[in-house]
Design a protein around this motif. Sequence first.
Motif: not given
Lengths: 221, 298
Positions: A17, A28-30, A33-35, B77, B124, B127-128, B131, B195, B198-199
């Motif tokens: 992303r 540094p986010v995969p 689902g990373a924003a 994606e 996913e 996480l989606h 985000s 993840s 980090s979110l």
Amino acid sequence: MAAVAAFPAVRLSLGRRRCLRCGPGPRPVPAGGAAPRPCSTQAAPQGINKPIIDRIIRVDHAGEYGANRIYAGQMAVLGRSSVGPVIQQMWNQEKVHLKKFNELMVAYRVRPTVLLPFWNVAGFVLGAGSALLGKKGAMACTVAVEESISDHYNNQIRTLMEEDPEKYKELLQVIKQFRDDEREHHDIGIEHDAEATPAYSVLKTAIQLGCKAAIFLSERI
Amino acid sequence: MEFVVRCQHYPPVRALQASAVLRRVSDEHKKEPFTPSSQQQFDTHPAGHQPEQEPQGPRPSYTGQGGQESEDYESEEQLQRRILTAALEFVPEHGWTAEAIAEGAKTLGLSVAAAGMFHSDGSELILHFVSECNAKLSELLEKEQKLVQLGEAEKKPTDEFLRDAVEARLRMLIPYIEKWPQALSVLLLPRNIPSGLSLLTSMIDDIWHYAGDQSTDFNWYTRRAVLTGIYNTTELVMLQDSSPDFEDTWRFLENRVADAMNMSNTASQVQSTGEAVVQGLMGAAVTIRNLAGLNQRR
């Protein structure tokens, strides 16, 4: 009609992303689902290479902060001696540098290094310690540190020039100006007999090694 | 005729074939792909990214020699994101599971095999969702900031701002609150921790940024740590709250934010007291040196 159609083409995603407003560069986010982090400061220009700029500003901020503390330590010991005014003047310039990097840090939304409290103490100790070796010792410390810092700024200038001199014009200007200031401090140190310090080369090497380690750590942590 | 002829050259990547098959199926069912929920900002991809365009009507397009696709194809994606967004509608019923994803895929006219693209634990999807919520929050805060800058709204005091931001973000959980504990436990799986973390950190950083935080010292970290604590505890309280419109949760939030403000006031008071004490001691030391005749200039 259907002869050639098999599967439609699907554009390969790049897997990572991107920060969609701040341009390319691995975050540094995969990808799962990373924003995509919306960087929405007004001042920070769009399309910059955020990871590199992050590092640059973080380590420079830490460096100026440390330099401030070093001069503070030197002033604490030698403030009332004959080199006091010289050190004070160099310290004032470092304060200006630190102020500038504080502004840049807010504008680019860069996180400061976690090690700041540590550099606070270590810088003061280094300054005071070198000053206890005498005026020449303090000057030797100044020479060593300023040489490290100017080399470091030169490296950063090279990196930014390789990236895109136009995009980073303002930052480049700032770093060039500061590099010239640090160079001047270095020369002042030499003028004041830094090289006459006993064990000058040992002292200088040790301090420069410490600076390299500090730079390495502050970039990352 | 709706069937579109497509030539393609693409490297035979196994992961792509699944989506490729689905894409073909979707071509054959030329359904309106946008579910009602996507009309809201929920489905908005941040500006600047290629907007997906569903090809309208028969249009022969084929790849050139370099294997370059024409513009109206979406990346894998984007397709995944569309499926996950559609799946959210079914989460209250099916939970954060492959069933919800399968249902979502069905509404897009894709085969239920689409759920095979994702993990079976719904990672996913969760996480989606997180985000997307964070993106919505950022947009909200950005809009508020613009209003303040234009002078159309008052600048809120920090504690009120933090309260409102956290409340706005937690309210996005309300439609899914029944199944949220399941989501939280999935987020704690080792695979998802980076993840998820980090979110969370980027959301907290956003809130502080819009609250006007300009700290460049260790305060940067303490503020974010405190707010993260407030957010997490309030979230947990919310999961067990049964009061009307979650009043208890918002009251809890208010109290925690007030605590945090008090803490910071206390900290600065302690610091100024400490400084005053040090000054006093220095003064005493200088006095003693003067009295003892030690304070001579060399």
